[in-house]
Design a protein around this motif. Structure first.
Motif, PDB file in Angstrom:
ATOM      1  N   GLY A   1      22.018   7.707  14.876  1.00 35.24           N
ATOM      2  CA  GLY A   1      21.188   6.493  14.816  1.00 35.24           C
ATOM      3  C   GLY A   1      20.334   6.377  13.567  1.00 35.24           C
ATOM      4  N   VAL A   2      20.389   7.384  12.664  1.00 34.25           N
ATOM      5  CA  VAL A   2      19.537   7.317  11.464  1.00 34.25           C
ATOM      6  C   VAL A   2      20.163   6.364  10.437  1.00 34.25           C
ATOM      7  N   SER A   3      19.352   5.396   9.970  1.00 40.99           N
ATOM      8  CA  SER A   3      19.890   4.378   9.063  1.00 40.99           C
ATOM      9  C   SER A   3      19.634   4.715   7.608  1.00 40.99           C
ATOM     10  N   GLY A   4      18.690   5.614   7.340  1.00 40.46           N
ATOM     11  CA  GLY A   4      18.400   5.941   5.950  1.00 40.46           C
ATOM     12  C   GLY A   4      17.307   6.974   5.854  1.00 40.46           C
ATOM     13  N   LEU A   5      17.041   7.400   4.615  1.00 41.63           N
ATOM     14  CA  LEU A   5      16.050   8.459   4.367  1.00 41.63           C
ATOM     15  C   LEU A   5      15.322   8.119   3.079  1.00 41.63           C
ATOM     16  N   ALA A   6      14.007   8.318   3.061  1.00 45.15           N
ATOM     17  CA  ALA A   6      13.250   8.073   1.826  1.00 45.15           C
ATOM     18  C   ALA A   6      12.116   9.071   1.720  1.00 45.15           C
ATOM     19  N   LEU A   7      11.648   9.250   0.476  1.00 47.51           N
ATOM     20  CA  LEU A   7      10.519  10.131   0.195  1.00 47.51           C
ATOM     21  C   LEU A   7       9.326   9.248  -0.134  1.00 47.51           C
ATOM     22  N   ASP A   8       8.194   9.485   0.522  1.00 50.87           N
ATOM     23  CA  ASP A   8       6.991   8.692   0.252  1.00 50.87           C
ATOM     24  C   ASP A   8       6.380   9.174  -1.065  1.00 50.87           C
ATOM     25  N   ILE A   9       6.184   8.253  -2.028  1.00 52.71           N
ATOM     26  CA  ILE A   9       5.637   8.648  -3.340  1.00 52.71           C
ATOM     27  C   ILE A   9       4.289   7.955  -3.581  1.00 52.71           C
ATOM     28  N   THR A  10       3.517   7.843  -2.483  1.00 51.03           N
ATOM     29  CA  THR A  10       2.245   7.101  -2.533  1.00 51.03           C
ATOM     30  C   THR A  10       1.055   8.046  -2.629  1.00 51.03           C
ATOM     31  N   THR A  11       0.119   7.731  -3.521  1.00 49.69           N
ATOM     32  CA  THR A  11      -1.147   8.463  -3.540  1.00 49.69           C
ATOM     33  C   THR A  11      -2.032   7.926  -2.407  1.00 49.69           C
ATOM     34  N   LYS A  12      -3.078   8.670  -2.051  1.00 51.06           N
ATOM     35  CA  LYS A  12      -4.116   8.160  -1.153  1.00 51.06           C
ATOM     36  C   LYS A  12      -5.392   8.092  -1.948  1.00 51.06           C
ATOM     37  N   PRO A  13      -6.037   6.951  -2.137  1.00 54.79           N
ATOM     38  CA  PRO A  13      -5.546   5.627  -1.851  1.00 54.79           C
ATOM     39  C   PRO A  13      -4.387   5.261  -2.785  1.00 54.79           C
ATOM     40  N   PRO A  14      -3.650   4.168  -2.495  1.00 50.31           N
ATOM     41  CA  PRO A  14      -3.877   3.131  -1.488  1.00 50.31           C
ATOM     42  C   PRO A  14      -3.224   3.434  -0.140  1.00 50.31           C
ATOM     43  N   GLY A  15      -2.359   4.459  -0.022  1.00 60.52           N
ATOM     44  CA  GLY A  15      -1.807   4.786   1.294  1.00 60.52           C
ATOM     45  C   GLY A  15      -2.727   5.800   1.954  1.00 60.52           C
ATOM     46  N   THR A  16      -2.619   5.991   3.256  1.00 56.40           N
ATOM     47  CA  THR A  16      -3.248   7.150   3.888  1.00 56.40           C
ATOM     48  C   THR A  16      -2.154   8.209   3.998  1.00 56.40           C
ATOM     49  N   ILE A  17      -2.511   9.409   4.471  1.00 55.35           N
ATOM     50  CA  ILE A  17      -1.497  10.462   4.577  1.00 55.35           C
ATOM     51  C   ILE A  17      -0.529  10.099   5.704  1.00 55.35           C
ATOM     52  N   GLU A  18      -1.071   9.829   6.883  1.00 52.25           N
ATOM     53  CA  GLU A  18      -0.236   9.396   8.003  1.00 52.25           C
ATOM     54  C   GLU A  18       0.056   7.906   7.844  1.00 52.25           C
ATOM     55  N   TRP A  19       1.146   7.456   8.467  1.00 51.18           N
ATOM     56  CA  TRP A  19       1.516   6.042   8.327  1.00 51.18           C
ATOM     57  C   TRP A  19       0.729   5.126   9.274  1.00 51.18           C
ATOM     58  N   GLU A  20       0.137   5.722  10.315  1.00 51.61           N
ATOM     59  CA  GLU A  20      -0.626   4.869  11.249  1.00 51.61           C
ATOM     60  C   GLU A  20      -1.998   5.478  11.493  1.00 51.61           C
TER      61      GLU A  20
ATOM     62  N   ASN B   1       0.811  -1.225   0.000  1.00 50.14           N
ATOM     63  CA  ASN B   1       0.000   0.000   0.000  1.00 50.14           C
ATOM     64  C   ASN B   1       0.844   1.277   0.000  1.00 50.14           C
ATOM     65  N   ARG B   2       2.180   1.136  -0.097  1.00 53.84           N
ATOM     66  CA  ARG B   2       3.024   2.335  -0.169  1.00 53.84           C
ATOM     67  C   ARG B   2       4.266   2.081  -1.015  1.00 53.84           C
ATOM     68  N   CYS B   3       4.771   3.145  -1.652  1.00 55.59           N
ATOM     69  CA  CYS B   3       6.090   3.087  -2.287  1.00 55.59           C
ATOM     70  C   CYS B   3       6.899   4.260  -1.763  1.00 55.59           C
ATOM     71  N   ILE B   4       8.138   3.998  -1.394  1.00 60.37           N
ATOM     72  CA  ILE B   4       9.011   5.081  -0.935  1.00 60.37           C
ATOM     73  C   ILE B   4      10.286   5.056  -1.773  1.00 60.37           C
ATOM     74  N   TRP B   5      10.829   6.248  -2.015  1.00 58.88           N
ATOM     75  CA  TRP B   5      11.987   6.388  -2.908  1.00 58.88           C
ATOM     76  C   TRP B   5      13.213   6.679  -2.061  1.00 58.88           C
ATOM     77  N   ASN B   6      14.208   5.840  -2.206  1.00 61.49           N
ATOM     78  CA  ASN B   6      15.409   5.888  -1.367  1.00 61.49           C
ATOM     79  C   ASN B   6      16.235   7.157  -1.628  1.00 61.49           C
ATOM     80  N   LEU B   7      16.462   7.946  -0.583  1.00 61.99           N
ATOM     81  CA  LEU B   7      17.337   9.129  -0.702  1.00 61.99           C
ATOM     82  C   LEU B   7      18.599   8.913   0.116  1.00 61.99           C
TER      83      LEU B   7
END
Ligand code: XMP
Length: 606
Positions: free
Chosen positions: A587-606, A483-489
């Protein structure tokens, strides 16, 4: 004055209420009706609209509504589920399959008055599992979409019977992402139904003020004021209705606020001259101990909502005003996504819709003057009530605050269904020459009006923004369980991603606050904060190739009413600055940009 009116039958679709809002914006009164209302309830309408639904028309779910509406001599149009029901009622077929999410191009064919003045191809918005595969004798197909790269026609996306004055759209014209959806509805309301525009927002305010006065009577109201747009507008409207003396405001710092937020909020209310009845509680410790050890998102939401009420009641007792009504700036998406209309599915429990509050509502102890408005209407109302532009247009911030942006985990990988998911993800992303991995964690989303709790896909590689969005759409279409795609930065595409055990702690919140501050500061410095609707920053406890323990995700979106959203592109220079500043945080292991429309993702992750 008598107004021409349209009935919107609410089958529980996420956008049912939005249909009514959009029609009222055309200055035509639209009223929500239930599917089993008696036929007499429909006699005075000039048209009827059937909404979408979380139910499946193909399996005959929700098929016991008042079918006598089809015998009325008024025009009827159905959207999504409503479209399928109309097709079926008049001899067509609906099957389970042909799902589409997000944008699609509708090729207009044939003759349908609802497309008057529009182009041969229109951008529309889809969210469905079922589809119409044939229509009865009095109907014709007036639009189809194409599925994926194959160009295979996806038939019967729009159907029409001019003789019966019955119409159906598989897509949702009511959402802003259907570019000319309002024109389609206006064609229905004015040309087909013959309505006259006579209904206004001023009238709405008058009615609402009068309603609040009647509900509150001689009592007083104690308003939970987060300082966001909704509670601020609610405070103004309540002040207008009952006067400032009977209105108390409570601002609670739940420890889940942004950096420096509570100080800013208190200052704003003081500037409004509301300091006399303004109360503040720092309840950080109470919230953090209530959330201690909790991982499951809905449980977190309920705890946050319940704790708000506990703190509120304690403060009311302390001030000796426990008999006051509870005021909330609840807006319509809070209700609908909590499953708050008869047939809607619970996408997520909004903090102002937890069971204790539902009980208080049943006892008549809650006042919510904005409960049937969307954010855009709240803002319009806020400007009318003289609230400064800067405050009215600030980004929305959820009641549970950073609590819904700080993902927690038991540390156990979730890979259910990955034997099917992984090959489908690889096939879709491989066509674009990019690397991709389905992550063994889950976040909340919404698919065809139902809650989903599924996996994100991390995509690595260089591609244009449009290509990335196209790729994400292909993944959602082809890969189950995503339900989400994120792009690795961040760094190179990871070989090993592992969730770590994590709950809500002060240290994690502080890290998230810092990352969020960097992002918001960047948006302001680049002058794009106002053109982006909202930009959550999310922390996920993920170790990448043995390094770090927190993965940061930035989710800039465009939206109008929060019921749908499209990812917003950020300038390259800002992305470089974010990489530089966020990847350096401890402690940060990585960074990504959320490239998901709603639907299928919601705006918040939870
Ligand atoms: P979702 O994540 O459901 O969010 O797409 C839609 C909009 O609602 C906000 N949101 C909330 N607002 N209480 C609120 O007042 C809540 O519990 C809540 N949950 C989500 C979210 O930030 C977005 O603007």
């Amino acid at each position: 004055m008598q107004h021409d009116a349209i009935a919107v039958i609410d089958f529980g679709g996420q956008y049912a209420h939005l249909i009514a809002t959009k029609i009222r914006r055309l200055h035509v009164l639209a009223e929500i009706r239930q599917p089993d209302d008696p036929i007499e309830a429909f006699h005075h309408y000039k048209g009827i609209i059937l909404s979408g639904s979380p139910s499946l028309s193909s399996f005959g779910e929700d098929s016991t509504y008042t079918k006598a509406i089809y015998d009325l001599d008024v025009p009827i149009v159905g959207f999504c589920f409503g479209h399928q029901e109309i097709a079926k009622h008049y001899g067509g077929t609906v099957v389970h399959g042909g799902r589409e999410w997000g944008p699609a191009d509708l090729r207009v064919a044939g003759n349908c008055p609802l497309f008057k003045g529009l182009a041969a191809t229109e951008r529309v918005w889809m969210s469905h599992f079922d589809s119409v595969t044939s229509v009865g004798p009095s109907f014709e197909e007036v639009g189809f979409t194409t599925l994926g790269d194959s160009g295979t026609p996806h038939r019967f996306a729009a159907i029409s019977s001019n003789s019966l004055r019955r119409y159906g759209f598989q897509f949702h014209p009511e959402v802003d992402n259907t570019v000319h959806g309002t024109e389609m509805m206006a064609n229905f309301v004015f040309d087909v139904c013959g309505c006259q525009p006579s209904w206004t927002m001023e009238r709405y305010v008058e009615e609402r003020v009068e309603q609040v006065r009647q509900q509150v009577g001689t009592q007083s109201v104690f308003l939970l004021a987060s300082g966001g747009v909704d509670s601020t507008v609610a405070a103004r409207l309540l002040g207008l209705a009952i006067g400032p003396d009977r209105l108390h405001l409570l601002h609670v710092d739940n420890g889940l606020m942004r950096k420096g937020e509570s100080d800013d909020v208190l200052e704003t209310f003081r500037q409004f001259g509301l300091e006399r009845n303004l109360h503040f509680v720092d309840a950080t410790g109470v919230f953090l101990s209530a959330l201690d050890g909790v991982v499951e998102p809905e449980q977190k939401r309920r705890i946050i909502g319940d704790t708000f009420i506990r703190v509120f009641e304690e403060e009311a007792r302390h001030l000796g005003i426990e008999g006051h009504l509870l005021g909330q700036g609840t807006i319509y998406p809070d209700t609908i996504e909590t499953g708050g209309t008869k047939r809607a599915d619970t996408i997520k429990t909004h903090h102002n819709r937890v069971p204790i509050i539902e009980e208080m509502i049943a006892q008549g102890r809650v006042v919510e003057p904005l409960a049937d408005l969307y954010k855009v209407e709240v803002r319009e109302l806020g400007e009318k009530l003289g609230i400064p532009h800067k405050l009215v247009w600030r980004h929305p911030f959820p009641g549970p605050g950073l609590g819904v942006r700080l993902l927690c985990s038991t540390g156990i990988e979730v890979r259910d269904g990955f034997d099917q998911t992984e090959p489908a993800v690889a096939a879709a992303t491989g066509r674009y020459g990019l690397a991709a991995t389905a992550l063994p964690i889950r976040s909340v989303g919404v698919k065809a009006d139902l809650r989903s709790y599924e996996h994100p896909v991390l995509i690595t590689g260089q591609a244009s923004w449009d290509t990335l969005l196209e790729l994400a759409a292909a993944v959602f279409r082809e890969a189950p369980g995503i339900n989400r795609c994120i792009w690795n930065l961040g760094h190179a595409h990871p070989a090993r991603v592992r969730p770590l055990p994590a709950t809500v702690t002060q240290a994690r919140l502080d890290l998230l606050r810092e990352a969020d501050y960097i992002v918001m500061d960047g948006l302001h410095r680049h002058g794009i904060a106002e053109s982006i609707w909202q930009c959550p920053t999310v922390l996920v406890p993920l170790e990448i190739d043995g390094h770090g323990r927190e993965f940061v995700i930035v989710r800039p979106i465009h939206s109008e009413r929060a019921m749908t959203a499209t990812p917003a592109a950020l300038p390259g220079t800002l992305l470089s600055e974010l990489q530089e500043a966020i990847l350096r945080l401890p402690g940060v292991s990585g960074l990504a940009l959320d490239i998901t429309t709603k639907p299928p993702g919601t705006i918040e992750w939870e």
